[in-house]
Design an enzyme around this catalytic site. Structure first.
Site, PDB file in Angstrom:
ATOM      1  N   GLY A  43       0.778  -1.133   0.168  1.00 57.74           N
ATOM      2  CA  GLY A  43       0.110  -0.058   0.047  1.00 57.74           C
ATOM      3  C   GLY A  43       0.786   1.299  -0.028  1.00 57.74           C
ATOM      4  N   ASP A 105      -5.456   2.121  10.130  1.00 56.18           N
ATOM      5  CA  ASP A 105      -6.919   1.993  10.304  1.00 56.18           C
ATOM      6  C   ASP A 105      -6.980   1.670  11.783  1.00 56.18           C
ATOM      7  OD1 ASP A 105      -9.495   1.475   9.401  1.00 56.18           O
ATOM      8  OD2 ASP A 105      -9.133  -0.853   9.152  1.00 56.18           O
ATOM      9  N   PHE A 154     -14.247   3.140   3.401  1.00 57.73           N
ATOM     10  CA  PHE A 154     -13.317   2.285   2.587  1.00 57.73           C
ATOM     11  C   PHE A 154     -12.829   2.693   1.302  1.00 57.73           C
ATOM     12  CE2 PHE A 154     -11.192  -1.318   0.662  1.00 57.73           C
ATOM     13  CZ  PHE A 154     -10.670  -2.121   1.695  1.00 57.73           C
ATOM     14  N   VAL A 155     -11.490   3.175   1.449  1.00 58.86           N
ATOM     15  CA  VAL A 155     -10.919   3.814   0.268  1.00 58.86           C
ATOM     16  C   VAL A 155      -9.747   2.861  -0.490  1.00 58.86           C
ATOM     17  CG1 VAL A 155     -10.800   6.202   1.520  1.00 58.86           C
ATOM     18  CG2 VAL A 155      -8.915   4.692   1.490  1.00 58.86           C
ATOM     19  N   ASP A 161      -5.714  -0.963  -1.907  1.00 60.50           N
ATOM     20  CA  ASP A 161      -6.740  -1.987  -2.885  1.00 60.50           C
ATOM     21  C   ASP A 161      -7.957  -2.233  -2.076  1.00 60.50           C
ATOM     22  OD1 ASP A 161      -5.248  -3.531  -0.477  1.00 60.50           O
ATOM     23  OD2 ASP A 161      -6.247  -5.116  -1.848  1.00 60.50           O
ATOM     24  N   ARG A 167      -5.320  -0.734  -6.775  1.00 58.04           N
ATOM     25  CA  ARG A 167      -4.002   0.141  -6.439  1.00 58.04           C
ATOM     26  C   ARG A 167      -3.590   1.196  -7.181  1.00 58.04           C
ATOM     27  NH1 ARG A 167      -2.018  -2.834  -1.890  1.00 58.04           N
ATOM     28  NH2 ARG A 167      -2.210  -5.116  -1.996  1.00 58.04           N
TER      29      ARG A 167
END
Ligand code: IMP
Ligand code: MG
Length: 179
Positions: A43, A105, A154-155, A161, A167
């Protein structure tokens, strides 16, 4: 190929400007000893590359970087377990270490990495995250450099992803309902 509709949350230019500011802060905070920057795969890749590209040249020349691999998620939901799938090559002893992550998160991943790295006696250990969802935090962790605090949505994109997709988008979007 079809994909679910995306709502733009943070556009390309806004990302770039904020990342450039963070790069300036990082360069100012380590005047004498550029850090070893450790990106969290997969990420953090977009963020890390842009952060590095925005560093002043004299500072960038002294920076080292590496990556760690962790797995904690399958699909969209946390499994509550973190596993190291790739470790850093360098010895962290006595180093200024800066963990670079895409999103914090629940904090589980960063908490795990901080504990693992602290054991190796770095001179300093800090966290830089592009995105932070403070409302979701279950494991309190420091985020020394934070790009954006976002709501509990949720991004995807810019490294983030959903089931390994999205991504490569160059902005941060929110996934809509699949059509
Ligand atoms: P944490 O361990 O709960 O802090 O979660 C960290 C990891 O969960 C991140 O590095 C991402 O891989 C993933 N994650 C958390 N929220 C999102 C999101 O909104 N979109 C994509 N991935 C996410
Ligand atoms: Mg993921």
């Amino acid at each position: 190929m079809d994909h679910a509709p995306l709502q733009v949350l943070i556009d390309r230019e806004t990302l770039h400007q904020r990342v450039a500011q963070l790069a300036g802060q990082v360069a100012a905070d380590y005047p004498d000893s550029p850090p070893l920057m450790v990106g969290v795969l997969n990420g953090a890749v977009h963020f890390m590359m842009e952060l590095l590209a925005c560093l002043p040249e004299a500072f960038a020349a002294g920076v080292e970087y590496d990556f760690v691999g962790v797995s904690s998620y399958s699909g969209g939901e946390s499994q509550g377990q973190v596993r190291l799938t790739k470790d850093v090559g360098a010895d962290l002893g006595g180093r200024e270490v800066l963990i670079v992550d895409g999103i914090v998160d629940t904090g589980l991943t960063v908490d795990f990495l901080l504990a693992r790295f602290r054991d190796r006696n770095p001179r300093s250990l800090k966290v830089c995250a592009l995105l932070d969802k403070p409302a979701r935090r279950r494991h309190p962790v420091p985020v020394h450099y934070r790009g954006f605090a976002i709501e509990d949505v949720f991004v995807v994109g810019y490294g983030m992803d959903y089931d390994q997709r999205y991504r490569a988008l160059n902005y941060i979007g929110v996934l809509g309902q699949p059509i």
